[in-house]
Design an enzyme around this catalytic site. Structure first.
Site, PDB file in Angstrom:
ATOM      1  CB  SER A 131      -0.974  -0.361   1.739  1.00 25.66           C
ATOM      2  OG  SER A 131      -1.196   1.277   1.474  1.00 25.66           O
ATOM      3  CE1 TYR A 144      -3.259  -2.287   6.064  1.00 25.90           C
ATOM      4  CE2 TYR A 144      -3.316  -0.052   5.766  1.00 25.90           C
ATOM      5  CZ  TYR A 144      -3.164  -1.434   5.100  1.00 25.90           C
ATOM      6  OH  TYR A 144      -3.241  -1.840   3.656  1.00 25.90           O
TER       7      TYR A 144
END
Length: 291
Positions: A131, A144
């Site tokens: 990501s 995260y």
């Protein structure tokens, strides 16, 4: 020539499902890791080239069973399965943190290690779905972010360690993708705030209010999962994999900001984005001293 084979984890929904369907349409024989019978049936109905396999990357027994479920030759592994633990870092439990790393890092690494004999034999490829959060850290997604930063570090290491065996390793780094979690993000924010104790709820109320406003703006520019699927296929078919493949103009813009702005400047951008200000009281360390 027989069809190329690939295992895609987290193929039951969202990005993983899009990757599995796209590769099957391109002629790959896809083994799709799923956690429910419903997801397995839906994938089977979509294509004869997709074989669902029960797979939760955090369950050791599922990894053992893969030895019988997969063919002897495996050309590629797409580590897509993941989860996102959100909320102010101060409020996260140890269980939250362990779960985040188990799903996003420890599990995928255990799977990769288990399949390396097959991948070495095929001189295959490994793709990690990371990501932009693996390159730039955002408020409210700190753990995260950390799991994706770690994924990037491991991929960089594996890329060199596996080079002598002809196994190529690369990352795909999406920005905001239009998947189910983004559709229920407002509800998730409400639940996170409601679960906080009273003092923390009061402290972080401005952050939550800012997050709600920001999410509404970000969601408008979300890209379809198919964009990630196309990037994965390119990584699997180009002569030499790219170490990193960004997906989305938002990801490229954010990475550009990180390159141009000093850390404090980037901090100010995120603070402005969620509408919070720095405290005005002078540090107890005194002027001119470093912590």
């Amino acid at each position: 020539m027989s069809a190329r084979t690939v295992l895609v984890t987290g193929a039951g929904r969202g990005i993983g499902r899009a990757i599995a369907l796209h590769l099957a349409r391109s002629g790959w024989r896809v083994f799709g890791g799923v956690r429910t019978d419903v997801a397995a049936e839906e994938l089977t109905a979509e294509s004869d080239l997709i074989t669902p396999v029960e797979l939760d990357v955090t369950v050791p027994g599922h990894l053992v069973a893969l030895d019988r479920a997969l063919p002897e030759r495996l050309d590629a592994l797409v580590n897509n399965a993941g989860a996102a633990v959100a909320g102010p870092i101060e409020t996260l439990s140890s269980a939250d943190m362990h779960r985040q790393f188990d799903v996003n890092l420890i599990g995928p690494l255990a799977l990769t290690r288990a399949l390396l004999p097959r991948l070495r034999e095929a001189r295959g490829r490994v793709v990690f779905i990371s990501s932009i959060n693996g390159r730039v850290s955002f408020p409210f997604t700190g753990i995260y972010n950390a799991s994706k930063y770690a994924t990037e570090a491991v991929a960089d290491c594996l890329r060199v360690e596996l080079r002598p065996f002809g196994v190529q390793v690369g990352l795909v780094e999406p920005g905001v993708i239009d998947t189910e979690p983004w559709h229920r993000m407002d509800q998730l924010i409400d639940e996170l705030e409601a679960d906080l104790d009273g003092p923390h709820r009061a402290l972080y109320a401005p952050h939550f209010a800012g997050e709600r406003r920001l999410i509404g703006k970000i969601r408008k520019n979300a890209k379809p999962p198919q964009r990630v699927a196309v990037a994965v296929e390119r990584q699997l078919t180009r002569r030499r994999m790219r170490p990193r493949a960004l997906v989305g103009a938002d990801a490229r813009f954010i990475l550009g900001m990180k390159a141009l702005l000093p850390s404090r400047g980037l901090d100010a951008v995120w603070a402005q984005g969620i509408g919070v200000r720095a405290g005005t009281e002078e540090s107890t360390l005194g002027p001119g001293r470093d912590a």
